[in-house]
Design a protein around this motif. Structure first.
Motif, mmCIF file in Angstrom:
data_model
loop_
_atom_site.group_PDB
_atom_site.id
_atom_site.type_symbol
_atom_site.label_atom_id
_atom_site.label_comp_id
_atom_site.label_asym_id
_atom_site.label_seq_id
_atom_site.Cartn_x
_atom_site.Cartn_y
_atom_site.Cartn_z
ATOM 1 N N LEU A 125 0.814 -1.212 0.000
ATOM 2 C CA LEU A 125 0.000 0.000 0.000
ATOM 3 C C LEU A 125 0.849 1.264 0.000
ATOM 4 O O LEU A 125 0.328 2.352 -0.247
ATOM 5 N N TYR A 126 2.143 1.121 0.299
ATOM 6 C CA TYR A 126 3.015 2.289 0.430
ATOM 7 C C TYR A 126 4.305 2.045 -0.343
ATOM 8 O O TYR A 126 4.708 0.905 -0.568
ATOM 9 N N ASP A 127 4.942 3.156 -0.713
ATOM 10 C CA ASP A 127 6.207 3.093 -1.433
ATOM 11 C C ASP A 127 7.399 3.322 -0.517
ATOM 12 O O ASP A 127 8.520 2.987 -0.864
ATOM 13 N N GLY A 128 7.162 3.949 0.630
ATOM 14 C CA GLY A 128 8.237 4.218 1.577
ATOM 15 C C GLY A 128 7.694 4.221 2.991
ATOM 16 O O GLY A 128 6.494 4.402 3.220
ATOM 17 N N LEU A 129 8.587 4.016 3.954
ATOM 18 C CA LEU A 129 8.220 3.952 5.373
ATOM 19 C C LEU A 129 9.134 4.873 6.162
ATOM 20 O O LEU A 129 10.358 4.827 6.005
ATOM 21 N N ILE A 130 8.541 5.716 7.012
ATOM 22 C CA ILE A 130 9.295 6.612 7.890
ATOM 23 C C ILE A 130 8.982 6.218 9.327
ATOM 24 O O ILE A 130 7.828 6.314 9.765
ATOM 25 N N LEU A 131 10.000 5.759 10.053
ATOM 26 C CA LEU A 131 9.823 5.350 11.451
ATOM 27 C C LEU A 131 10.327 6.455 12.364
ATOM 28 O O LEU A 131 11.523 6.562 12.642
ATOM 29 N N PHE A 132 9.405 7.289 12.828
ATOM 30 C CA PHE A 132 9.708 8.321 13.812
ATOM 31 C C PHE A 132 9.077 7.921 15.150
ATOM 32 O O PHE A 132 8.406 8.716 15.805
ATOM 33 N N SER A 133 9.296 6.694 15.521
ATOM 34 C CA SER A 133 8.719 6.156 16.764
ATOM 35 C C SER A 133 9.798 5.380 17.506
ATOM 36 O O SER A 133 9.738 4.153 17.602
ATOM 37 N N PRO A 134 10.800 6.083 18.046
ATOM 38 C CA PRO A 134 11.966 5.397 18.617
ATOM 39 C C PRO A 134 11.657 4.540 19.841
ATOM 40 O O PRO A 134 12.357 3.560 20.093
ATOM 41 N N SER A 135 10.634 4.885 20.610
ATOM 42 C CA SER A 135 10.395 4.178 21.873
ATOM 43 C C SER A 135 9.443 2.999 21.741
ATOM 44 O O SER A 135 9.171 2.319 22.735
ATOM 45 N N ILE A 136 8.907 2.738 20.551
ATOM 46 C CA ILE A 136 7.921 1.675 20.393
ATOM 47 C C ILE A 136 8.558 0.308 20.671
ATOM 48 O O ILE A 136 9.610 -0.025 20.148
ATOM 49 N N GLU A 137 7.902 -0.472 21.520
ATOM 50 C CA GLU A 137 8.387 -1.817 21.845
ATOM 51 C C GLU A 137 7.798 -2.868 20.921
ATOM 52 O O GLU A 137 8.409 -3.912 20.669
#
Length: 439
Positions: free
Chosen positions: A81-93
């Motif tokens: 569904l997406y062409d790119g992913l941006i992970l701005f969630s450093p604390s996610i376990e």
């Protein structure tokens, strides 16, 4: 009636999904269009708005979601569904929905792009994603990058963890043609790269005086990461040309750092604006294939003086070879100009290796003679250059020996033997004549 309603609903669902799927990555228009942005807190949309707005202004469609959203999914019905992913969630376990470490890695393995930003709260999940991509964050969860010589004067805070970094990689394709004059503000955690891994590049390195440690406690042992071995921002281009950016500072993308003035310790020059916005914007253009994406088309070969491509060649034939190479500029394909593109005429090993000439309009060409060896050959173009997508082109063609009626009737090297034969025949004729008619 129920079956009819079910069919209508199915058709409607597929119809609504088609516009989403049509935005997928295309080699002809390689700029990623639809990006999934995962946040720890939706308030980051406003604190990082300058960066997000720059993406939108370049035509990207951003889909913001919390990283623990139970409906998270990267693909549906086997289509991404997406062409790119941006992970701005450093604390996610743990990611929500169908997203996990394996799903993120499969996303990259399928040729899609990724940006990861961590900070001092980085979880084991985020560190694991980075490790799988070839980057290792400092194992000490309380450690930050400290530099007592290259810190930002305006925000020393006594611990010198606000770094003014200006050790950039020298590459126009990665950071653009306009030089970044102001230092980049960095506050976050260090990571290292394996020197043996040729796919990982340090784009922004720490100074020789930097080290990674807990700023609130005294050092009891030497830090594990020191000096220029610390990478602040790294990029990876996988073998499938997927691109990844990894940094240990989420603040580097913030509006506050974008707008902040900066003065590096020991330097009399103060800049009204940090280099963060220019640095992040230019690097994101590379990550999302707006720059440095090569495409090769129209690979052609033929005998000299002809235009049609033959089914096979004969040894010692003269061959013309050409290929067109273009670079995606973000909007269209522009001619790519370089002097280091080569073609191999290959069978187990290259029998011919020629550097291609170009006409400055994207056409590369050369001529050569087929070697005196028959078999199944390949025209092969392998092109790997820093910051550019890799090109691997090949076209198979058989090469045959001379047919029995194609050899020369008289070989120059055999003239002495021809002379000896005719001399013997002439001598035998003269001897016979003399023997028979001499009295």
């Amino acid at each position: 009636m129920a079956r009819s309603n079910f069919s209508v609903l199915t058709i409607l669902s597929v119809t609504l999904l088609l516009p989403v799927l049509s935005l997928s990555f295309s080699p002809d228009s390689p700029s990623d269009r639809r990006l999934l942005v995962l946040l720890d807190d939706l308030s980051l949309k406003s604190s990082l708005s300058i960066f997000f707005n720059s993406l939108k202004s370049r035509g990207f469609d951003l889909d913001f979601k919390l990283s623990d959203d139970p409906k998270l999914a990267l693909q549906r019905y086997g289509q991404y569904l997406y062409d790119g992913l941006i992970l701005f969630s450093p604390s996610i376990e743990r990611f929500g929905g169908a997203l996990d470490l394996a799903a993120v890695l499969d996303f990259v393995d399928s040729g899609h792009d990724l940006i990861i930003a961590a900070d001092s709260s980085a979880s084991d999940l985020i560190k694991s994603v980075a490790t799988e991509c070839g980057v290792d964050f400092d194992e000490d969860p309380s450690a930050l990058v400290i530099d007592h010589r290259s810190y930002a004067v305006a925000g020393t805070e006594g611990d010198h963890t606000l770094i003014a970094a200006d050790d950039f990689i020298e590459s126009d394709v990665l950071l653009g043609k306009n030089k970044i004059e102001a230092p980049v503000l960095f506050k976050g955690i260090a990571h290292s790269v394996n020197a043996a891994n040729t796919l990982v590049l340090k784009v922004l390195s720490a100074s020789p005086s930097a080290y990674s440690a807990n700023p609130s406690s005294k050092l009891s042992s030497p830090p594990s990461l020191t000096g220029s071995s610390i990478s602040l921002v790294s990029v990876i281009q996988a073998r499938n040309n997927a691109r990844i950016m990894i940094t240990g500072s989420l603040d580097m993308f913030s509006n506050r750092f974008f707008r902040s003035s900066v003065q590096k310790a020991g330097s009399p020059k103060k800049y009204d604006k940090s280099g963060n916005e220019q640095f992040v914007t230019e690097l994101s253009k590379w990550v999302f294939h707006e720059r440095g994406h090569l495409k090769a088309v129209n690979l052609r070969h033929n005998k000299a003086g002809e235009t049609d491509e033959p089914a096979m060649y004969r040894i010692k034939d003269d061959v013309d070879f050409s290929v067109e190479i273009y670079e995606w500029s973000g909007k269209s394909g522009e001619p790519y100009v370089a002097n280091d593109v080569q073609v191999q005429f290959y069978m187990m090993s290259p029998y011919v290796l020629k550097t291609l000439s170009n006409d400055k309009k994207g056409l590369y060409h050369t001529s050569f003679k087929v070697p005196d060896v028959y078999g199944v050959f390949q025209f092969k173009v392998e092109y790997n250059r820093l910051g550019y997508t890799s090109l691997l082109l090949s076209k198979q063609i058989p090469v045959r020996p001379f047919r029995h009626n194609e050899y020369e009737r008289f070989i120059t090297a055999a003239f002495p033997y021809y002379g000896a034969s005719f001399t013997m025949m002439a001598g035998f004729f003269i001897f016979s004549f003399v023997y028979l008619y001499h009295k």
